[in-house]
Design a protein around this motif. Structure first.
Motif, short mmCIF file in Angstrom:
data_model
loop_
_atom_site.label_atom_id
_atom_site.label_comp_id
_atom_site.label_asym_id
_atom_site.label_seq_id
_atom_site.Cartn_x
_atom_site.Cartn_y
_atom_site.Cartn_z
N TYR A 69 7.53 -6.14 1.70
CA TYR A 69 7.92 -5.74 0.35
C TYR A 69 9.18 -6.47 -0.10
O TYR A 69 9.28 -6.92 -1.26
N PHE A 91 4.12 0.40 -2.87
CA PHE A 91 5.14 0.65 -1.85
C PHE A 91 6.43 1.14 -2.47
O PHE A 91 7.12 2.00 -1.90
N LEU A 221 -0.40 3.76 4.70
CA LEU A 221 0.78 4.56 4.38
C LEU A 221 0.66 5.98 4.91
O LEU A 221 1.69 6.59 5.30
#
Length: 225
Positions: A69, A91, A221
């Motif tokens: 990220y 994210f 996630l």
């Protein structure tokens, strides 16, 4: 020889009646615009496919989501792929909600999916831009050319009404002028239809890959501590 000269394409275009010339001019302009959008969309779709493949390889080869990220956020490139934008949006929302007190896992994942879905829709809108124009050109251009053909034939027969005996040399220029409008309509429509079908199929494949990534990333996630 005179009839051959009268049936040349340049002679037919310059000596056509004003309504037929307007139709031909309209079709020529539409055709040029459609070719411009065809090439623009070709480069855009190819870039999207390449960027999607590259990010998928980077995502599955790098288990560190934070580093991935940060790399995507630090670049801040306008030519980032749609999948990279979806990942970054999801994210970022995941991290923000995780820092919020009182948010359970279900609300956390639901908010993350909503963020990715919103970004997914924006990416699809960008990829599908100008496709409606190509579809319109492909469906309408033959009828516009047919309008010019009908008008040209009507004009040719009106000219014959003042002639005692019709001959091929008298009829051929008017009919040929009318048929040129139909040919130009098809010339504008066929590339637009072919390009629309091709790009719509490629974009549908990208949409499937985006949706699959959203589900797979959501599963990743959910397994995060």
């Amino acid at each position: 020889m005179d009839m051959i000269r009268d049936l040349s394409l340049l002679h037919l275009l310059t000596n056509a009646s004003l309504p037929v010339q307007l139709v031909m001019g309209l079709l020529l302009g539409v055709s040029l615009f459609s070719w411009w959008y065809i090439f623009l969309k070709m480069f855009a779709v190819r870039a999207a496919v390449r960027q999607t493949r590259e990010f998928e390889d980077a995502f599955w080869s790098n288990p560190n989501l934070v580093a991935l990220y940060q790399q995507a956020a630090s670049q801040m490139r306008h030519n980032q792929g749609g999948l990279e934008h979806i990942f970054a949006a999801g994210f970022a929302e995941y991290v923000k909600l995780k820092k919020t007190h009182g948010v359970d896992s279900a609300a956390l994942m639901e908010g993350t999916r909503r963020a990715m879905r919103a970004r997914y829709q924006r990416e699809m809108d960008r990829l599908e831009s100008h496709l409606s124009f190509l579809a319109t050109v492909g469906s309408v251009s033959p009828y516009v050319g047919l309008l010019g053909t009908v008008w040209g034939i009507m004009n040719a027969f009106r000219g014959l009404s003042s002639v005692g005996q019709a001959t091929l040399a008298q009829v051929a220029p008017g009919i040929a002028e009318a048929l040129v409008a139909t040919a130009m309509g098809l010339f504008a429509a066929i590339p637009a239809v072919v390009a629309y079908n091709r790009y719509a199929r490629d974009i549908d494949r990208l949409a499937t890959r985006f949706e699959s990534f959203i589900e797979e990333f959501s599963n990743v996630l959910q397994r995060q501590p």
